[in-house]
Design an enzyme around this catalytic site. Structure first.
Site, mmCIF file in Angstrom:
data_model
loop_
_atom_site.group_PDB
_atom_site.id
_atom_site.type_symbol
_atom_site.label_atom_id
_atom_site.label_comp_id
_atom_site.label_asym_id
_atom_site.label_seq_id
_atom_site.Cartn_x
_atom_site.Cartn_y
_atom_site.Cartn_z
ATOM 1 N N GLY A 521 0.813 -1.196 0.000
ATOM 2 C CA GLY A 521 0.000 0.000 0.000
ATOM 3 C C GLY A 521 0.847 1.247 0.000
ATOM 4 N N ASP A 637 -10.009 8.428 -1.559
ATOM 5 C CA ASP A 637 -9.012 7.634 -2.289
ATOM 6 C C ASP A 637 -9.659 6.387 -2.878
ATOM 7 O OD1 ASP A 637 -6.510 7.216 -3.349
ATOM 8 O OD2 ASP A 637 -5.747 6.124 -1.613
#
Length: 826
Positions: A521, A637
């Site tokens: 991530g 996001d």
């Protein structure tokens, strides 16, 4: 004559009479074209607007008007000063090609006054989907329309010109023309004015081609959709656009307030979402000449630096209308009185006020900022100047009227003062010492708290692990971290999460072995873990080197601990031990959506039915965040890699590190720290830091088009036109060549209509102006119903790659090179 012949004659005469009556009726209908009786109504095609007769509350008078959704929300009245009194036989009809209102005695009490006696046009009228009553000739050319003859409401697409006025109702139950009106004034630098009869009551401040500088909440044209144009004759037009599925309009009420009213689809009622008057400071010149109004101050009126009350007795009694006077003469005035030039070392200077509504009566000149300042300095009558990049130079001679302090927004104003050797840069010069003292004190407190926390952490690492989250939360608040408002989270609520220790997670992930790594991530890797009871989990391990990770970590814990929805990933626990910060989630065996959609070897596993199910699931999850959870949450996001798939390929939204919690009364915000992913960010967010639920709608639109096309927006490149995926989709849509956009593996003639509908919805979601995008509630309605009339899409934002790259410039990136963690508009 026999009886039978008589009967035949009577029947024949009845037949002739019937034909004549029908013919006469036809002629009357042709001449009148249309007629609406008191008991009848005319509704627009989409059903939002209705034209008919109505009676206000507490009244017996009848009026012809247009209302929206409910008869209690009237937005236009024809005969507002000529009511039908105790008369329920009125009609609205065409008479001599005029649109008229007649009473029961067939007297004309109201008319459009556009009849042409020499030319019969056989006019007709209709009610448009935008709420305008239109009178047309036989070729459907507009002869007259209510949009050009408004009452007290400004509607989307309605052009409000500088030669028009909106007039309030006299009372809430009397639609006759009241005391308040709105007009566009100061046409060289246009402003909106509300008048109380002939006196200014409120002003918007100058228009700078994007916003009104005197409206504090108006942060960007993308959010509000306002536009202003000036034609060759000098006439100024103001209009705004809004979401076709989110009805919104501005209404001037009988007390002089301009209210933004929006239709709540769920509650089926109108809500007041903004008003121009929030305090006495919004009343025009409330503090008088050279007075300065601050709604947070006590008292709210004060004199500008270097000025004093002109009537101290009235001022002390909180009657501030007489304003203030300068304490000492300007240097240029002294020199002028002594008939000599000023000494170069004793010239006047300027006091800078930040975030203010600039005064009325600005004079415009098209020069740069330095010349603007010198022009004012060389003119002894000039009392202040301001510079805006879009407006250019504004200067004021004489009294400064209607200055207001804002918390956010506004612009800089430079007030002329005597004997200044250089510009004064603080808002209030005498407050510098206080500001410095407070800043030092706050800094000392923060350092002390940080030192104490470090001592606690190093002295008792095991005991600190249980309460570490609350310590970090206190640090965030002490540092005034405003970009992620994490709301209130009680200790009892947080302790519902299972707290893991580092050793247990290290065993579960085989010491975070590379073979257990599920992905990387933006702020660290994610590992698969198996607990001792056999339960599978996903462990998100925050990278120690991640500069921004602590904020995102804390935000994700607080946000996701509040959420429960089938299309949101579930947080199981967390770990904070020494430098380690980890989150434990339910394990998703099919990883993320991008592993299927963008992988040629796996995209066949997602047929259209499954893709459509994923689209619906994502939409439901976003709607829960925006509307159905206890607090509105903006994800900020949304992208394919943040959509996880369970064992049945059901979507679950993940990664709430960037999310923002809104309070009950909030619906939009501005940030200096833009976070998100290149290719998914809405233009108002990327360029201005303004975000709302429409920011997530934009991201969803990008994601929808990616799912249909099987291509990434962030890495798509069409060499001939240098297009983004959004630009490519728009071109194909316009040219009716949509098959070239659709992923070949999913296309089937039986799904053509449904796929086309999804692309249409996706294009609506990525419109440049936030107000042009539908809400997620509207998106779900459009996805699930083929009977809803979807409006046409306009050109999307970021059509060309060059435009997008010129718009966005990033300062730094997270470990995931596609996630922008700090970005500033040019």
């Amino acid at each position: 004559m026999s009886l039978s012949k008589c009967n035949n004659l009577i029947s024949f005469l009845k037949f002739i009479t019937l034909i004549l009556c029908c013919s006469l009726s036809y002629v009357v209908a042709t001449n009148s074209s249309q007629i609406i009786k008191d008991s009848e109504t005319l509704t627009s095609n989409r059903g939002n607007f209705t034209l008919g007769f109505f009676t206000p509350q507490n009244s017996t008078n009848r009026y012809v008007g247009i209302w929206c959704k409910t008869q209690h929300f009237v937005i236009w009245v024809a005969n507002r000063n000529q009511p039908l009194i105790n008369d329920s036989l009125g009609v609205l009809t065409i008479y001599n090609d005029d649109l008229v209102v007649m009473n029961g005695q067939k007297d004309v009490i109201w008319s459009t006054n556009v009849s042409n006696i020499t030319l019969e046009t056989n006019s007709s009228f209709r009610l448009s989907d935008y709420g305008s009553l239109v009178l047309m000739d036989t070729t459907e050319n507009t002869i007259w329309e209510s949009f050009k003859n408004p009452s007290n409401a400004l509607l989307p697409t309605m052009k409000f010109t500088s030669n028009m006025k909106l007039a309030s109702w006299r009372t809430p139950f009397d639609p006759s023309i009241g005391n308040f009106s709105i007009s566009i004034q100061r046409l060289n630098i246009p402003e909106l004015f509300i008048w109380n009869e002939t006196r200014p009551y409120w002003r918007s401040g100058p228009w700078n081609n994007q916003i009104f500088l005197g409206v504090e909440d108006m942060t960007t044209l993308y959010l509000n959709g306002f536009h202003m144009e000036k034609d060759s004759t000098g006439t100024v037009d103001l209009y705004f656009r809004t979401d076709d599925y989110g009805l919104l309009m501005y209404v001037l009420n009988s007390t002089g307030q301009l209210n933004e009213m929006s239709w709540n689809i769920e509650k089926e009622e109108w809500e007041d979402t903004w008003t121009n008057q929030r305090s006495d400071c919004d009343v025009y010149s409330f503090c008088g000449p050279f007075g300065f109004c601050n709604s947070k101050g006590s008292p709210i009126c004060s004199c500008l630096e270097g000025f004093e009350p002109s009537n101290k007795q009235e001022w002390n009694q909180k009657n501030w209308t007489s304003g203030c006077l300068r304490k000492t003469l300007l240097q240029c005035e002294i020199a002028k009185n002594q008939n000599k030039s000023t000494n170069g070392n004793e010239t006047d200077g300027f006091l800078k006020l930040s975030n203010v509504k600039v005064p009325d009566f600005a004079e415009l000149s098209f020069v740069d900022q330095d010349v603007c300042k010198n022009q004012c300095l060389m003119n002894c009558s000039c009392t202040a100047y301001s510079y805006d990049a879009d407006i250019h130079c504004m200067s004021w001679n004489g009294n400064l009227i209607d200055i207001q302090q804002f918390q956010n927004g506004g612009t800089d104003l430079y007030i002329r003062g005597p004997y200044a050797e250089h510009d004064i840069s603080s808002d209030n010069g005498h407050k510098r010492t206080i500001i410095i003292t407070v800043s030092v004190l706050i800094g000392t407190i923060i350092i002390a708290i940080a030192a104490y926390l470090i001592w606690k952490k190093t002295s008792n690492p095991v005991g600190n692990m249980k309460h570490g989250i609350f310590h970090f939360n206190k640090i965030e608040k002490a540092e005034e971290y405003t970009d992620n408002v994490i709301g209130e989270l009680s200790q009892a609520k947080l302790q519902e999460l299972l707290l893991y220790n580092f050793e247990k997670l290290a065993i579960a992930t085989n010491n975070f072995h590379e073979s257990n790594k599920l992905g990387q991530g933006g702020f660290g890797p994610v590992y698969k873990g198996i607990l001792q009871d056999g339960k599978e989990i996903a462990v998100k391990r925050l990278s120690v080197s991640s500069g921004q990770g602590l904020k995102e970590f804390m935000n994700e814990v607080v946000v996701i601990s509040k959420l429960q929805h089938r299309n949101l990933v579930r947080l199981l626990g967390c770990c904070i031990e020494r430098d380690e910060k980890m989150l434990m989630y339910e394990f998703m065996p099919n990883k993320s959506l991008d592993a299927y959609v963008f992988d040629p070897s796996r995209n066949k596993l997602l047929d259209w039915e499954k893709r459509f199910s994923i689209i619906e699931g994502i939409a439901r999850g976003i709607l829960y965040l925006h509307r159905d959870s206890r607090l509105k949450i903006i994800h900020r996001d949304l992208k394919a890699s943040n959509i996880l798939l369970d064992e049945e390929l059901n979507p679950k939204i993940s990664d709430f590190g960037m999310a923002r919690i809104f309070g009950v009364s909030e619906d939009r915000a501005n940030t200096q720290r833009v976070v998100g992913t290149y290719g998914y960010m809405a233009p108002e967010y990327a360029m201005h830091g303004v975000f709302s639920d429409k920011s997530d709608v934009f991201s969803f639109g990008v994601l929808l088009i990616e799912i249909v096309s099987g291509r990434r927006n962030s890495s798509f490149y069409e060499s001939e036109n240098s297009l983004t995926l959004l630009g490519f989709a728009w071109i194909q849509w316009k040219e009716d060549n949509i098959l070239s956009l659709i992923e070949p593996e999913i296309y089937d003639d039986s799904h053509h209509k449904n796929i086309l509908r999804c692309i249409h919805i996706g294009l609506l979601c990525v419109q440049e102006a936030a107000t042009d995008r539908p809400t997620m509630a509207a998106v779900i309605s459009m996805l699930n119903s083929e009977t809803i009339d979807i409006p046409p899409a306009r050109q999307p934002a970021f059509l060309l790659r060059q435009n997008m790259m010129n718009t966005i410039s990033s300062e730094s990136y997270s470990n995931n090179v596609l996630s922008i963690t700090d970005l500033h508009g040019r």
